[in-house]
Motif scaffolding. Structure first.
Motif, PDB file in Angstrom:
ATOM      1  N   ALA A  13       0.812  -1.219   0.000  1.00 41.50           N
ATOM      2  CA  ALA A  13       0.000   0.000   0.000  1.00 41.50           C
ATOM      3  C   ALA A  13       0.845   1.270   0.000  1.00 41.50           C
ATOM      4  O   ALA A  13       0.812   2.063  -0.959  1.00 41.50           O
ATOM      5  N   TYR A  14       1.625   1.467   1.062  1.00 39.06           N
ATOM      6  CA  TYR A  14       2.282   2.751   1.284  1.00 39.06           C
ATOM      7  C   TYR A  14       3.573   2.886   0.486  1.00 39.06           C
ATOM      8  O   TYR A  14       4.516   2.132   0.677  1.00 39.06           O
ATOM      9  N   GLY A  15       3.565   3.836  -0.433  1.00 33.65           N
ATOM     10  CA  GLY A  15       4.686   4.035  -1.336  1.00 33.65           C
ATOM     11  C   GLY A  15       4.487   3.372  -2.674  1.00 33.65           C
ATOM     12  O   GLY A  15       5.165   3.711  -3.652  1.00 33.65           O
ATOM     13  N   THR A  16       3.555   2.406  -2.740  1.00 31.94           N
ATOM     14  CA  THR A  16       3.283   1.676  -3.976  1.00 31.94           C
ATOM     15  C   THR A  16       1.974   2.153  -4.599  1.00 31.94           C
ATOM     16  O   THR A  16       1.938   2.582  -5.756  1.00 31.94           O
ATOM     17  N   LEU A  17       0.897   2.084  -3.826  1.00 29.74           N
ATOM     18  CA  LEU A  17      -0.383   2.629  -4.279  1.00 29.74           C
ATOM     19  C   LEU A  17      -0.592   4.061  -3.777  1.00 29.74           C
ATOM     20  O   LEU A  17      -1.131   4.899  -4.502  1.00 29.74           O
ATOM     21  N   PHE A  18      -0.166   4.317  -2.542  1.00 23.96           N
ATOM     22  CA  PHE A  18      -0.425   5.602  -1.888  1.00 23.96           C
ATOM     23  C   PHE A  18       0.883   6.338  -1.614  1.00 23.96           C
ATOM     24  O   PHE A  18       1.856   5.737  -1.160  1.00 23.96           O
ATOM     25  N   ASP A  19       0.864   7.638  -1.854  1.00 20.88           N
ATOM     26  CA  ASP A  19       2.049   8.478  -1.695  1.00 20.88           C
ATOM     27  C   ASP A  19       2.224   8.838  -0.224  1.00 20.88           C
ATOM     28  O   ASP A  19       1.459   9.640   0.328  1.00 20.88           O
ATOM     29  N   VAL A  20       3.232   8.263   0.427  1.00 22.76           N
ATOM     30  CA  VAL A  20       3.423   8.467   1.867  1.00 22.76           C
ATOM     31  C   VAL A  20       3.825   9.901   2.203  1.00 22.76           C
ATOM     32  O   VAL A  20       3.725  10.323   3.362  1.00 22.76           O
ATOM     33  N   HIS A  21       4.281  10.647   1.214  1.00 19.88           N
ATOM     34  CA  HIS A  21       4.687  12.025   1.477  1.00 19.88           C
ATOM     35  C   HIS A  21       3.556  13.031   1.240  1.00 19.88           C
ATOM     36  O   HIS A  21       3.755  14.235   1.425  1.00 19.88           O
ATOM     37  N   ALA A  22       2.392  12.539   0.861  1.00 21.68           N
ATOM     38  CA  ALA A  22       1.276  13.439   0.567  1.00 21.68           C
ATOM     39  C   ALA A  22       0.772  14.171   1.802  1.00 21.68           C
ATOM     40  O   ALA A  22       0.305  15.310   1.708  1.00 21.68           O
ATOM     41  N   ALA A  23       0.861  13.535   2.970  1.00 20.43           N
ATOM     42  CA  ALA A  23       0.344  14.168   4.191  1.00 20.43           C
ATOM     43  C   ALA A  23       1.127  15.438   4.512  1.00 20.43           C
ATOM     44  O   ALA A  23       0.534  16.487   4.803  1.00 20.43           O
ATOM     45  N   VAL A  24       2.439  15.364   4.452  1.00 15.93           N
ATOM     46  CA  VAL A  24       3.262  16.546   4.719  1.00 15.93           C
ATOM     47  C   VAL A  24       3.097  17.573   3.604  1.00 15.93           C
ATOM     48  O   VAL A  24       3.007  18.779   3.870  1.00 15.93           O
ATOM     49  N   LEU A  31      -4.359   9.614   2.201  1.00 11.99           N
ATOM     50  CA  LEU A  31      -3.216   9.817   1.321  1.00 11.99           C
ATOM     51  C   LEU A  31      -3.636   9.743  -0.150  1.00 11.99           C
ATOM     52  O   LEU A  31      -4.488   8.936  -0.528  1.00 11.99           O
ATOM     53  N   ASP A  32      -3.011  10.583  -0.974  1.00 12.85           N
ATOM     54  CA  ASP A  32      -3.267  10.526  -2.415  1.00 12.85           C
ATOM     55  C   ASP A  32      -2.725   9.218  -2.978  1.00 12.85           C
ATOM     56  O   ASP A  32      -1.638   8.775  -2.594  1.00 12.85           O
ATOM     57  N   CYS A  33      -3.457   8.620  -3.894  1.00 15.07           N
ATOM     58  CA  CYS A  33      -2.877   7.496  -4.632  1.00 15.07           C
ATOM     59  C   CYS A  33      -2.126   8.059  -5.833  1.00 15.07           C
ATOM     60  O   CYS A  33      -2.377   9.185  -6.273  1.00 15.07           O
ATOM     61  N   TYR A  34      -1.194   7.288  -6.356  1.00 15.52           N
ATOM     62  CA  TYR A  34      -0.431   7.731  -7.522  1.00 15.52           C
ATOM     63  C   TYR A  34      -1.352   7.780  -8.743  1.00 15.52           C
ATOM     64  O   TYR A  34      -2.324   7.016  -8.833  1.00 15.52           O
ATOM     65  N   PRO A  35      -1.066   8.680  -9.692  1.00 10.70           N
ATOM     66  CA  PRO A  35      -2.009   8.942 -10.784  1.00 10.70           C
ATOM     67  C   PRO A  35      -2.428   7.725 -11.601  1.00 10.70           C
ATOM     68  O   PRO A  35      -3.577   7.627 -12.042  1.00 10.70           O
ATOM     69  N   GLU A  51      -7.972  -0.562   9.671  1.00 15.40           N
ATOM     70  CA  GLU A  51      -8.699   0.706   9.659  1.00 15.40           C
ATOM     71  C   GLU A  51      -8.004   1.728   8.755  1.00 15.40           C
ATOM     72  O   GLU A  51      -8.664   2.445   7.991  1.00 15.40           O
ATOM     73  N   MET A  52      -6.685   1.806   8.842  1.00 15.11           N
ATOM     74  CA  MET A  52      -5.927   2.719   7.985  1.00 15.11           C
ATOM     75  C   MET A  52      -6.121   2.380   6.515  1.00 15.11           C
ATOM     76  O   MET A  52      -6.346   3.262   5.678  1.00 15.11           O
ATOM     77  N   LEU A  53      -6.037   1.105   6.203  1.00 16.61           N
ATOM     78  CA  LEU A  53      -6.124   0.672   4.810  1.00 16.61           C
ATOM     79  C   LEU A  53      -7.521   0.890   4.243  1.00 16.61           C
ATOM     80  O   LEU A  53      -7.684   1.354   3.115  1.00 16.61           O
ATOM     81  N   GLN A  54      -8.534   0.571   5.029  1.00 21.42           N
ATOM     82  CA  GLN A  54      -9.908   0.783   4.568  1.00 21.42           C
ATOM     83  C   GLN A  54     -10.149   2.265   4.277  1.00 21.42           C
ATOM     84  O   GLN A  54     -10.786   2.618   3.278  1.00 21.42           O
ATOM     85  N   ALA A  55      -9.626   3.133   5.138  1.00 26.44           N
ATOM     86  CA  ALA A  55      -9.814   4.569   4.944  1.00 26.44           C
ATOM     87  C   ALA A  55      -9.112   5.056   3.679  1.00 26.44           C
ATOM     88  O   ALA A  55      -9.680   5.839   2.900  1.00 26.44           O
ATOM     89  N   ALA A  56      -7.880   4.597   3.460  1.00 30.26           N
ATOM     90  CA  ALA A  56      -7.126   5.017   2.278  1.00 30.26           C
ATOM     91  C   ALA A  56      -7.774   4.514   0.996  1.00 30.26           C
ATOM     92  O   ALA A  56      -7.884   5.245   0.006  1.00 30.26           O
ATOM     93  N   VAL A  57      -8.217   3.265   1.022  1.00 30.94           N
ATOM     94  CA  VAL A  57      -8.857   2.665  -0.156  1.00 30.94           C
ATOM     95  C   VAL A  57     -10.155   3.391  -0.498  1.00 30.94           C
ATOM     96  O   VAL A  57     -10.429   3.708  -1.666  1.00 30.94           O
ATOM     97  N   LYS A  58     -10.945   3.683   0.507  1.00 29.85           N
ATOM     98  CA  LYS A  58     -12.202   4.383   0.279  1.00 29.85           C
ATOM     99  C   LYS A  58     -11.964   5.796  -0.232  1.00 29.85           C
ATOM    100  O   LYS A  58     -12.638   6.262  -1.158  1.00 29.85           O
ATOM    101  N   SER A  59     -10.987   6.492   0.344  1.00 27.58           N
ATOM    102  CA  SER A  59     -10.672   7.852  -0.080  1.00 27.58           C
ATOM    103  C   SER A  59     -10.233   7.903  -1.535  1.00 27.58           C
ATOM    104  O   SER A  59     -10.548   8.857  -2.257  1.00 27.58           O
ATOM    105  N   GLN A 117     -13.997  -0.736  -5.021  1.00 27.21           N
ATOM    106  CA  GLN A 117     -14.763  -1.558  -5.958  1.00 27.21           C
ATOM    107  C   GLN A 117     -13.893  -2.498  -6.788  1.00 27.21           C
ATOM    108  O   GLN A 117     -14.426  -3.394  -7.449  1.00 27.21           O
ATOM    109  N   VAL A 118     -12.580  -2.303  -6.775  1.00 26.70           N
ATOM    110  CA  VAL A 118     -11.716  -3.144  -7.617  1.00 26.70           C
ATOM    111  C   VAL A 118     -10.887  -4.148  -6.811  1.00 26.70           C
ATOM    112  O   VAL A 118     -10.306  -5.064  -7.396  1.00 26.70           O
ATOM    113  N   LEU A 119     -10.828  -3.989  -5.508  1.00 27.42           N
ATOM    114  CA  LEU A 119     -10.021  -4.893  -4.684  1.00 27.42           C
ATOM    115  C   LEU A 119     -10.866  -6.038  -4.135  1.00 27.42           C
ATOM    116  O   LEU A 119     -11.975  -5.824  -3.653  1.00 27.42           O
ATOM    117  N   ASP A 120     -10.323  -7.235  -4.212  1.00 27.37           N
ATOM    118  CA  ASP A 120     -11.019  -8.405  -3.674  1.00 27.37           C
ATOM    119  C   ASP A 120     -10.765  -8.580  -2.182  1.00 27.37           C
ATOM    120  O   ASP A 120     -11.636  -9.072  -1.454  1.00 27.37           O
TER     121      ASP A 120
END
Length: 220
Positions: free
Chosen positions: A10-21, A92-96, A121-129, A134-137
């Motif tokens: 997830a973090y660094g691969t799908l979601f940009d860990v530096h987006a929060a800062v 966190l923003d996901c990569y484009p 909880e963290m992952l569900q929130a990031a995925v929903k955001s 709808q694409v993850l099993d």
């Protein structure tokens, strides 16, 4: 080659860990990038140390503790921003390229999952955001085994849960140490080297190195 399953860190691969800062860069000041890098480095260090000690604490606790350290290490950053930074980490923003790649793989018939150090909880929130729900099993969190990557038990959650031989799973991560652990476990691995890092762990090489996930899309 098409694989039966595609599993993503997830973090660094799908979601940009530096987006929060980055979201609060104006308030943090010129050392924002340094703050973010220390935050991330300590977050990972704490996960490795706690796994070795057998003293599990979930990733959200480690994320908060790592931010506390980073704010002390970078005194120019206002510690009063802690709450805002932690709130931003939940969204966190996901990569484009991520939404289109995952939708393309899903349409091809592959099974898709996240396998992450993050809490459920963290992952569900990031995925929903990021509107990826709808694409993850499945979303596999280390909370289940109470050990962090690169413990083999983490990777085995996917093989056991989906009843697949490891070689049928393509695992994608931006973290070279994660790729080493997944390679040793038996996954086919793809290192998403977003920041052009030098190669390491040469005895556990990835099958493929890509700058982004884009080439994974069918026809990509």
């Amino acid at each position: 080659m098409q694989y039966a399953a595609y599993v993503f860190d997830a973090y660094g691969t799908l979601f940009d860990v530096h987006a929060a800062v980055r979201r609060h860069a104006d308030q943090i000041g010129p050392e924002g990038q340094l703050l973010s890098e220390i935050w991330r480095a300590k977050q990972l260090e704490y996960s490795w140390v706690r796994t070795l000690m057998g003293a599990y604490a979930d990733f959200w606790q480690l994320t908060e503790q790592a931010l506390d350290f980073a704010l002390r290490k970078v005194p120019s950053a206002d510690p009063g921003l802690k709450t805002k930074l932690l709130e931003a980490y939940w969204r966190l923003d996901c990569y484009p390229e991520v939404p289109a790649v995952l939708k393309g793989l899903k349409a091809s018939g592959a099974r898709l999952a996240i396998l992450s150090n993050g809490s459920q909880e963290m992952l569900q929130a990031a995925v929903k955001s990021a509107a990826l729900d709808q694409v993850l099993d499945d979303i596999y969190s280390v909370d289940t085994v109470r050990r962090f990557k690169t413990d083999p038990a983490v990777y085995d959650m996917v093989a056991t849960g989906w009843r697949l031989y490891p070689g049928a799973v393509s695992f994608q991560s931006s973290n070279r140490w994660d790729i080493a652990g997944a390679t040793k476990f038996g996954f086919r691995t793809v290192w998403i080297n977003r920041s052009n890092q030098p190669e390491e762990y040469r005895d556990f090489p990835p099958a493929l190195i890509l700058p982004t996930l884009e080439a994974l899309a069918p026809g990509g």
